[in-house]
Enzyme design. Structure first.
Site, PDB file in Angstrom:
ATOM      1  N   ARG A   1     -14.561  12.744   7.551  1.00  0.00           N
ATOM      2  CA  ARG A   1     -13.001  13.671   7.745  1.00  0.00           C
ATOM      3  C   ARG A   1     -13.420  14.176   6.902  1.00  0.00           C
ATOM      4  O   ARG A   1     -12.542  15.540   7.310  1.00  0.00           O
ATOM      5  CB  ARG A   1     -12.282  12.448   8.095  1.00  0.00           C
ATOM      6  CG  ARG A   1     -12.331  11.264   9.274  1.00  0.00           C
ATOM      7  CD  ARG A   1     -11.440  10.208   9.987  1.00  0.00           C
ATOM      8  NE  ARG A   1     -10.114  10.583   9.140  1.00  0.00           N
ATOM      9  CZ  ARG A   1      -9.318   9.949   8.594  1.00  0.00           C
ATOM     10  NH1 ARG A   1      -9.895   8.699   8.175  1.00  0.00           N
ATOM     11  NH2 ARG A   1      -7.815  10.427   8.887  1.00  0.00           N
TER      12      ARG A   1
ATOM     13  N   SER B   1      -7.553   3.416  10.205  1.00  0.00           N
ATOM     14  CA  SER B   1      -8.160   3.063   8.436  1.00  0.00           C
ATOM     15  C   SER B   1      -7.448   2.512   7.614  1.00  0.00           C
ATOM     16  O   SER B   1      -8.166   1.867   6.708  1.00  0.00           O
ATOM     17  CB  SER B   1      -8.606   4.891   7.839  1.00  0.00           C
ATOM     18  OG  SER B   1      -8.411   5.075   6.633  1.00  0.00           O
TER      19      SER B   1
ATOM     20  N   LYS C   1      -8.453  -1.430   6.376  1.00  0.00           N
ATOM     21  CA  LYS C   1      -8.559  -2.008   5.099  1.00  0.00           C
ATOM     22  C   LYS C   1      -7.575  -2.908   4.598  1.00  0.00           C
ATOM     23  O   LYS C   1      -8.399  -3.832   3.576  1.00  0.00           O
ATOM     24  CB  LYS C   1      -8.652  -0.518   4.047  1.00  0.00           C
ATOM     25  CG  LYS C   1      -9.801  -0.336   3.754  1.00  0.00           C
ATOM     26  CD  LYS C   1     -10.025   0.985   3.367  1.00  0.00           C
ATOM     27  CE  LYS C   1      -9.405   1.965   3.907  1.00  0.00           C
ATOM     28  NZ  LYS C   1      -8.970   3.748   2.833  1.00  0.00           N
TER      29      LYS C   1
ATOM     30  N   HIS D   1       1.144  -1.264  -0.353  1.00  0.00           N
ATOM     31  CA  HIS D   1       0.170  -0.545  -0.300  1.00  0.00           C
ATOM     32  C   HIS D   1       0.795   1.645  -0.094  1.00  0.00           C
ATOM     33  O   HIS D   1       1.606   1.538   0.401  1.00  0.00           O
ATOM     34  CB  HIS D   1      -0.906  -0.127   1.004  1.00  0.00           C
ATOM     35  CG  HIS D   1      -2.001   1.024   1.266  1.00  0.00           C
ATOM     36  ND1 HIS D   1      -3.022   0.995   0.381  1.00  0.00           N
ATOM     37  CD2 HIS D   1      -2.011   2.598   1.668  1.00  0.00           C
ATOM     38  CE1 HIS D   1      -3.704   2.739   0.807  1.00  0.00           C
ATOM     39  NE2 HIS D   1      -2.744   3.264   1.809  1.00  0.00           N
TER      40      HIS D   1
HETATM   41  N1  URA Z   1      -6.152   7.116   3.201  1.00  0.00           N
HETATM   42  C1  URA Z   1      -6.416   6.386   3.951  1.00  0.00           C
HETATM   43  O1  URA Z   1      -6.830   5.201   3.380  1.00  0.00           O
HETATM   44  N2  URA Z   1      -7.354   6.841   4.586  1.00  0.00           N
HETATM   45  C2  URA Z   1      -6.819   8.059   4.928  1.00  0.00           C
HETATM   46  O2  URA Z   1      -7.323   8.806   7.021  1.00  0.00           O
HETATM   47  C3  URA Z   1      -6.036   8.533   4.678  1.00  0.00           C
HETATM   48  C4  URA Z   1      -5.733   8.394   3.402  1.00  0.00           C
END
Ligand code: URA
Length: 445
Positions: free
Chosen positions: A168, A183, A187, A82
């Site tokens: 946000r 966050s 994922k 990522h």
């Molecule tokens: N990318 C994300 O997936 N979440 C965030 O909070 C910031 C960047």
């Protein structure tokens, strides 16, 4: 439990309990907690922070808000990667087929570009026919057969993040390290891979502006990964200039293919070799970094990495003839060269400004749902550290829009040329991992 009391406690800088965090995430997803209370708590978290324990529990609560993928039917160690996002970041397109060609299994979910940053899905979709929406069984079958599949984010994973991220975005509560870390990691954890490599970028074209902030975010994400028993490592990389030479969807696909043909720009090659070594060690394909690096170079030279890229594109419906003959890709109607107005050495190239210009040329979206032009973008002719003479082409802008010539002046201002020689900056600065005794190990690149 009472939401106002939870907000009050965080406002005073107190540590929330697991139950309070669970109450918030669960109640917000069920729409029992309104946006205004969620926003107040998010702002209190931004201002007062969260402990590691709270961040782990927030990640867990977010993970529990949706489904998780079970990749156990795919044999071997699965690795995910990522990037926190940047300008010209086409790393997944070249790195992932390359490591897959050496036996790493990659089942990846990617995103679209927004604002000045590009997205892997948009780049892939610039290959005619390419499908980024596969059923779970097609996704698993492609990883098993080819070693690699890249698809859009599954809507059923981490529901809390979808709702919270949108909130946000409009309440100035994005820039909190515990909120960003939970966050991203929720994922990644929901996507089911055994190992996670994070590319945390800092600089003008990145989410984190300083190296210190990037390190703090990287360390927290590595710790979250470890808490959930995934081998998680993080590279700190510079986004103080665009990555490689190409910015824009088709231009970046072409650059990724050329890199897999052994003709990539040096900084991009350095990044994929560094990340590739780390992923091969994580997946236990190699234990010696030197041998891993030699294998990656060999699979660029013998074309095996490119072969996997083509098989992956074909498996997802893409027309491989475009990769065999890159000249088949359409080119933009208009192109404008940007010429240097003095002699010297390139000192800096403002990545964010070029990302914004590229968006205005048509390569990116100002807001979600905008359409993009796959041919638009920027091709750099010079990078930081290189010598330049008055009149030399610094970059070329590509667009289908007839009224964009005025962007040439802005693009010229994005490049600083100095009289003194400038050293070529490294792209990868360090790699952060945890030792078996849970200390941070920071390896300078
Ligand atoms: N990318 C994300 O997936 N979440 C965030 O909070 C910031 C960047």
């Amino acid at each position: 439990m009472v939401m106002t009391e939870i907000i009050e406690r965080k406002k005073r800088g107190e540590e929330l309990t697991k139950e309070e965090i669970g109450f918030f995430i669960d109640g917000y997803c069920r729409e029992e907690i309104p946006d205004y209370q969620a926003s107040a708590l998010l702002m209190a978290i931004c201002l007062k922070g969260m402990s590691e324990r709270e961040t782990f529990q927030l990640t867990q609560a977010m993970l529990d808000s949706g489904k998780t993928l079970d990749l156990s039917s795919i044999p071997g160690i699965k690795c995910d990667k990522h990037s926190t996002g940047g300008v010209g970041d086409k790393t997944s397109l070249a790195l992932l087929p390359l490591v897959a060609s050496l036996g790493v299994k990659v089942a990846k979910m990617s995103g679209r570009g927004l604002g000045f940053t590009g997205g892997t899905l948009d780049k892939l979709e610039s290959i005619p026919g390419m499908r980024i929406s596969l059923s779970p069984s097609e996704f698993f079958a492609t990883v098993k057969k080819v070693g690699l599949s890249i698809v859009g984010q599954n809507e059923e994973l981490v529901l809390a993040d979808k709702k919270l991220y949108a909130l946000r975005d409009v309440t100035a509560t994005v820039d909190s390290i515990p909120l960003i870390a939970s966050s991203i990691m929720s994922k990644k954890l929901a996507s089911g891979s055994d190992c996670i490599l994070l590319d945390v970028k800092y600089g003008k074209g990145a989410f984190m502006s300083t190296k210190e902030e990037a390190e703090e975010l990287a360390k927290l994400m590595v710790k979250i990964g470890d808490y959930f028993q995934r081998d998680t490592r993080a590279e700190i990389t510079s986004m103080n200039q665009p990555l490689g030479l190409a910015i824009g969807n088709i231009l970046e696909v072409v650059e990724a293919v050329e890199t897999l043909q052994g003709k990539g720009p040096q900084d991009f090659v350095d990044l994929i070799l560094h990340s590739g070594v780390t992923m091969l060690l994580q997946a236990d394909v190699y234990s010696d970094p030197k041998k891993a690096r030699a294998a990656l170079i060999r699979n660029i030279e013998n074309g095996k990495g490119l072969e996997v890229f083509k098989r992956f594109v074909q498996a997802q419906g893409g027309d491989v003839s475009y990769l065999d003959d890159l000249a088949k890709f359409p080119t933009a109607l208009y192109s404008y060269e940007v010429h240097s107005v003095k002699n010297g050495y390139v000192k800096s190239i403002d990545a964010m400004e070029l990302g914004l210009i590229s968006m205005e040329l048509g390569a990116g979206r100002e807001k979600k749902g905008d359409s993009i032009d796959p041919t638009a973008g920027i091709l750099l002719s010079r990078k930081v550290g290189q010598e330049v003479h008055k009149g030399d082409v610094l970059m070329t802008l590509y667009t289908e829009r007839a009224d964009r010539k005025e962007l040439v002046g802005r693009a010229l201002n994005a490049v600083e040329v100095s009289e003194e020689e400038v050293p070529v900056p490294p792209v990868v600065e360090e790699l952060i991992s945890l030792t078996p005794t849970k200390e941070f190990h920071i390896e300078k690149a």
